[in-house]
Motif scaffolding. Sequence first.
Motif, PDB file in Angstrom:
ATOM      1  N   GLY A 121       0.815  -1.211   0.000  1.00  0.00           N
ATOM      2  CA  GLY A 121       0.000   0.000   0.000  1.00  0.00           C
ATOM      3  C   GLY A 121       0.846   1.258   0.000  1.00  0.00           C
ATOM      4  N   LEU A 122       0.211   2.370  -0.343  1.00  0.00           N
ATOM      5  CA  LEU A 122       0.862   3.675  -0.355  1.00  0.00           C
ATOM      6  C   LEU A 122       0.415   4.496   0.847  1.00  0.00           C
ATOM      7  CD1 LEU A 122       0.487   4.726  -4.099  1.00  0.00           C
ATOM      8  CD2 LEU A 122       2.617   4.108  -2.938  1.00  0.00           C
ATOM      9  N   ILE A 123       1.363   5.204   1.462  1.00  0.00           N
ATOM     10  CA  ILE A 123       1.039   6.135   2.541  1.00  0.00           C
ATOM     11  C   ILE A 123       1.146   7.550   1.991  1.00  0.00           C
ATOM     12  CG2 ILE A 123       1.588   6.942   4.853  1.00  0.00           C
ATOM     13  CD1 ILE A 123       2.935   4.306   5.417  1.00  0.00           C
ATOM     14  N   ALA A 124       0.075   8.306   2.108  1.00  0.00           N
ATOM     15  CA  ALA A 124       0.047   9.684   1.611  1.00  0.00           C
ATOM     16  C   ALA A 124       0.446  10.657   2.708  1.00  0.00           C
ATOM     17  CB  ALA A 124      -1.351  10.035   1.099  1.00  0.00           C
ATOM     18  N   GLY A 162      -3.821  11.279  -3.001  1.00  0.00           N
ATOM     19  CA  GLY A 162      -4.761  11.054  -1.906  1.00  0.00           C
ATOM     20  C   GLY A 162      -5.806   9.992  -2.165  1.00  0.00           C
ATOM     21  N   LEU A 163      -6.419  10.002  -3.347  1.00  0.00           N
ATOM     22  CA  LEU A 163      -7.492   9.049  -3.613  1.00  0.00           C
ATOM     23  C   LEU A 163      -6.968   7.637  -3.839  1.00  0.00           C
ATOM     24  CD1 LEU A 163      -9.806  11.165  -5.946  1.00  0.00           C
ATOM     25  CD2 LEU A 163     -10.125  10.636  -3.520  1.00  0.00           C
ATOM     26  N   MET A 164      -5.677   7.498  -4.064  1.00  0.00           N
ATOM     27  CA  MET A 164      -5.082   6.182  -4.301  1.00  0.00           C
ATOM     28  C   MET A 164      -4.369   5.636  -3.068  1.00  0.00           C
ATOM     29  SD  MET A 164      -6.071   5.896  -7.351  1.00  0.00           S
ATOM     30  CE  MET A 164      -5.319   4.314  -7.693  1.00  0.00           C
ATOM     31  N   ALA A 165      -4.365   6.384  -1.981  1.00  0.00           N
ATOM     32  CA  ALA A 165      -3.598   5.995  -0.795  1.00  0.00           C
ATOM     33  C   ALA A 165      -4.320   4.932   0.021  1.00  0.00           C
ATOM     34  CB  ALA A 165      -3.327   7.208   0.073  1.00  0.00           C
ATOM     35  N   ASP A 166      -3.534   4.056   0.624  1.00  0.00           N
ATOM     36  CA  ASP A 166      -4.058   3.049   1.547  1.00  0.00           C
ATOM     37  C   ASP A 166      -4.007   3.530   2.988  1.00  0.00           C
ATOM     38  OD1 ASP A 166      -4.261   0.269  -0.118  1.00  0.00           O
ATOM     39  OD2 ASP A 166      -2.666   1.546  -0.871  1.00  0.00           O
ATOM     40  N   ALA A 167      -3.218   4.591   3.216  1.00  0.00           N
ATOM     41  CA  ALA A 167      -3.085   5.154   4.560  1.00  0.00           C
ATOM     42  C   ALA A 167      -2.594   6.588   4.433  1.00  0.00           C
ATOM     43  CB  ALA A 167      -2.138   4.328   5.416  1.00  0.00           C
ATOM     44  N   PHE A 168      -2.696   7.325   5.549  1.00  0.00           N
ATOM     45  CA  PHE A 168      -2.353   8.737   5.565  1.00  0.00           C
ATOM     46  C   PHE A 168      -1.522   9.033   6.810  1.00  0.00           C
ATOM     47  CE2 PHE A 168      -6.228   8.084   3.267  1.00  0.00           C
ATOM     48  CZ  PHE A 168      -6.151   8.939   2.181  1.00  0.00           C
ATOM     49  N   LEU A 169      -0.478   9.847   6.631  1.00  0.00           N
ATOM     50  CA  LEU A 169       0.328  10.314   7.759  1.00  0.00           C
ATOM     51  C   LEU A 169       0.059  11.807   7.885  1.00  0.00           C
ATOM     52  CD1 LEU A 169       2.297   9.235   9.861  1.00  0.00           C
ATOM     53  CD2 LEU A 169       4.172   9.865   8.332  1.00  0.00           C
ATOM     54  N   ILE A 170      -0.553  12.209   8.998  1.00  0.00           N
ATOM     55  CA  ILE A 170      -1.183  13.520   9.108  1.00  0.00           C
ATOM     56  C   ILE A 170      -0.622  14.282  10.300  1.00  0.00           C
ATOM     57  CG2 ILE A 170      -3.436  14.681   9.148  1.00  0.00           C
ATOM     58  CD1 ILE A 170      -4.565  11.682   8.734  1.00  0.00           C
ATOM     59  N   THR A 171      -0.337  15.559  10.097  1.00  0.00           N
ATOM     60  CA  THR A 171       0.109  16.409  11.201  1.00  0.00           C
ATOM     61  C   THR A 171      -1.072  17.160  11.812  1.00  0.00           C
ATOM     62  OG1 THR A 171       0.663  18.114   9.561  1.00  0.00           O
ATOM     63  CG2 THR A 171       2.468  16.775  10.424  1.00  0.00           C
ATOM     64  N   ALA A 172      -0.990  17.372  13.123  1.00  0.00           N
ATOM     65  CA  ALA A 172      -1.984  18.171  13.842  1.00  0.00           C
ATOM     66  C   ALA A 172      -1.360  18.609  15.169  1.00  0.00           C
ATOM     67  CB  ALA A 172      -3.254  17.362  14.102  1.00  0.00           C
ATOM     68  N   ARG A 173      -1.939  19.640  15.783  1.00  0.00           N
ATOM     69  CA  ARG A 173      -1.484  20.020  17.128  1.00  0.00           C
ATOM     70  C   ARG A 173      -1.830  18.904  18.114  1.00  0.00           C
ATOM     71  NH1 ARG A 173      -4.072  24.556  19.461  1.00  0.00           N
ATOM     72  NH2 ARG A 173      -5.704  24.443  17.884  1.00  0.00           N
ATOM     73  N   ARG A 174      -1.015  18.808  19.132  1.00  0.00           N
ATOM     74  CA  ARG A 174      -1.171  17.723  20.101  1.00  0.00           C
ATOM     75  C   ARG A 174      -2.552  17.726  20.745  1.00  0.00           C
ATOM     76  NH1 ARG A 174       2.514  14.626  22.166  1.00  0.00           N
ATOM     77  NH2 ARG A 174       4.149  15.966  21.306  1.00  0.00           N
ATOM     78  N   ALA A 188      -3.203   6.909   9.882  1.00  0.00           N
ATOM     79  CA  ALA A 188      -4.588   6.456   9.737  1.00  0.00           C
ATOM     80  C   ALA A 188      -4.736   5.654   8.453  1.00  0.00           C
ATOM     81  CB  ALA A 188      -5.537   7.646   9.710  1.00  0.00           C
ATOM     82  N   SER A 189      -5.418   4.532   8.523  1.00  0.00           N
ATOM     83  CA  SER A 189      -5.709   3.763   7.317  1.00  0.00           C
ATOM     84  C   SER A 189      -6.831   4.442   6.538  1.00  0.00           C
ATOM     85  CB  SER A 189      -6.113   2.335   7.686  1.00  0.00           C
ATOM     86  OG  SER A 189      -7.300   2.347   8.469  1.00  0.00           O
ATOM     87  N   ALA A 190      -6.986   4.064   5.286  1.00  0.00           N
ATOM     88  CA  ALA A 190      -7.976   4.713   4.428  1.00  0.00           C
ATOM     89  C   ALA A 190      -9.390   4.560   4.969  1.00  0.00           C
ATOM     90  CB  ALA A 190      -7.882   4.141   3.014  1.00  0.00           C
ATOM     91  N   ASP A 191      -9.667   3.454   5.648  1.00  0.00           N
ATOM     92  CA  ASP A 191     -11.023   3.265   6.170  1.00  0.00           C
ATOM     93  C   ASP A 191     -11.258   4.008   7.490  1.00  0.00           C
ATOM     94  OD1 ASP A 191      -9.505   1.718   7.868  1.00  0.00           O
ATOM     95  OD2 ASP A 191     -10.551  -0.161   7.464  1.00  0.00           O
ATOM     96  N   GLN A 192     -10.245   4.717   7.978  1.00  0.00           N
ATOM     97  CA  GLN A 192     -10.398   5.523   9.199  1.00  0.00           C
ATOM     98  C   GLN A 192     -10.521   7.011   8.896  1.00  0.00           C
ATOM     99  OE1 GLN A 192      -6.785   4.100  11.094  1.00  0.00           O
ATOM    100  NE2 GLN A 192      -7.973   2.864  12.555  1.00  0.00           N
ATOM    101  N   VAL A 193     -10.545   7.368   7.622  1.00  0.00           N
ATOM    102  CA  VAL A 193     -10.673   8.769   7.232  1.00  0.00           C
ATOM    103  C   VAL A 193     -11.787   8.915   6.205  1.00  0.00           C
ATOM    104  CG1 VAL A 193      -8.185   9.090   7.582  1.00  0.00           C
ATOM    105  CG2 VAL A 193      -9.078   8.760   5.264  1.00  0.00           C
ATOM    106  N   GLY A 213      -6.287  18.972  -3.323  1.00  0.00           N
ATOM    107  CA  GLY A 213      -6.607  19.298  -1.942  1.00  0.00           C
ATOM    108  C   GLY A 213      -7.962  18.757  -1.552  1.00  0.00           C
ATOM    109  N   CYS A 214      -8.214  18.685  -0.267  1.00  0.00           N
ATOM    110  CA  CYS A 214      -9.520  18.242   0.213  1.00  0.00           C
ATOM    111  C   CYS A 214      -9.613  18.501   1.722  1.00  0.00           C
ATOM    112  CB  CYS A 214      -9.750  16.764  -0.083  1.00  0.00           C
ATOM    113  SG  CYS A 214      -8.774  15.641   0.918  1.00  0.00           S
ATOM    114  N   ARG A 215     -10.766  18.220   2.252  1.00  0.00           N
ATOM    115  CA  ARG A 215     -10.993  18.247   3.701  1.00  0.00           C
ATOM    116  C   ARG A 215     -11.015  16.802   4.167  1.00  0.00           C
ATOM    117  NH1 ARG A 215     -16.025  18.490   6.370  1.00  0.00           N
ATOM    118  NH2 ARG A 215     -16.980  18.811   4.321  1.00  0.00           N
ATOM    119  N   ILE A 216     -10.143  16.488   5.131  1.00  0.00           N
ATOM    120  CA  ILE A 216     -10.013  15.104   5.591  1.00  0.00           C
ATOM    121  C   ILE A 216     -10.495  14.993   7.034  1.00  0.00           C
ATOM    122  CG2 ILE A 216      -7.549  15.499   6.143  1.00  0.00           C
ATOM    123  CD1 ILE A 216      -7.110  12.498   5.532  1.00  0.00           C
TER     124      ILE A 216
END
Length: 390
Positions: A121-124, A162-174, A188-193, A213-216
């Motif tokens: 899988g690909l991680i976006a 993004g639409l082809m990813a199996d998972a996502f590595l995402i930044t956010a404030r703690r 996060a895996s694709a089925d968690q977003v 771009g998109c809203r995730i």
Amino acid sequence: MTLQLTEQPGRDLAVVAADTAARTLAEHADQVDRDGVFPQASVAALARTGLLNAVLPHHLGGMGLNTAVLAEVARTLGRACGSTAMIWTMHQVQLACVARHLDAADAASAELLSSIVARNGLIASVTSELGVGGNLRESRVACDREGNRTSFVKKAPTISYGLMADAFLITARRNEEAAAGDQVLVLASADQVELHDVGEWDVMGMRGTRSPGCRISVDVPSTQVLSTPFAEVAAHTMVPLSHILWSAAWIGIAEEAARRATRRLRQAGRLGSSGTAPDLRLASVGQRLDALNGLLQSVIRGYEQLDDSRTDVVTSDFAVEVNSLKLAASTETVEIAETALEICGMQGYQERSAHSVARMLRDLYSARLMISNSRLQETNATAMLMRRYG
């Protein structure tokens, strides 16, 4: 904690794999660019050759390649297809960010990583964010923790493939109380977003990366928030490895433009043989490529010598050096491709010509936008002033 990846580089196997995959990439590159479609066949070729997980150590299902060999692979892929090379480099960086910074508290992320690797899988990457001015090291959105779950909604101007990813590595404030620079990484895996309001991807170059771009919307177990602060991940892995592998891929693209210019001159009998005068522009192209490759190798040697426990070293002198590599590669490669265009003339300008450098040039124009050059110049200027006068 940062894990050391100690396997031998396996260069010979990697070179064969890259050359094999590159044939598929080259076969599909023009169609991927023309139609702006994800390079499915090319990514499948990377999976078949084992290159999709190249950065990972053997015990995690990878090839255990060191940075120098990874850069060599990126150059080879760049010569064949810029879009696929960029997808590959982005994915390698995401894999490395997770694998190198897992600790004992990150069992859930380790299990998810293993699952992604097993199915190729690909991680976006979801580090861009509206409202922070392109600053990788700041976030407005914060993790909302309730019970054992973490959720948030992030607006990202780009999400790599993004639409082809199996998972996502995402930044956010703690959390809501955290400062803008107190960030964490969430795997996060694709089925968690959920991806909402996905934008168009009709761009000048790197069309096959399909990164609108998109809203995730994210909702994951809190155990999938990596324990290592993003500041450490960014300094040790994400920024230096991105700049090294991106630069290598861009150099590969420029090398292909130079190859086509050379072939055009050879066809026209203007390489300086048989008493004809050589085209001196080609010599300039060669010199620039040699200089860029020399700079790339110097930065790689510095990166491989870093003691991962010495964060201050990573964030001062070496940060300037690695930023300088990105600045040089993102501008010099464009100028190399422009010179190749001038050498090829109308044959280089036509999309369907065997000597066309149009795709290479358009792909390379994206380079100065990936972590904006103006922001890197500001960062370097501040660091150098502090080093001299601080």
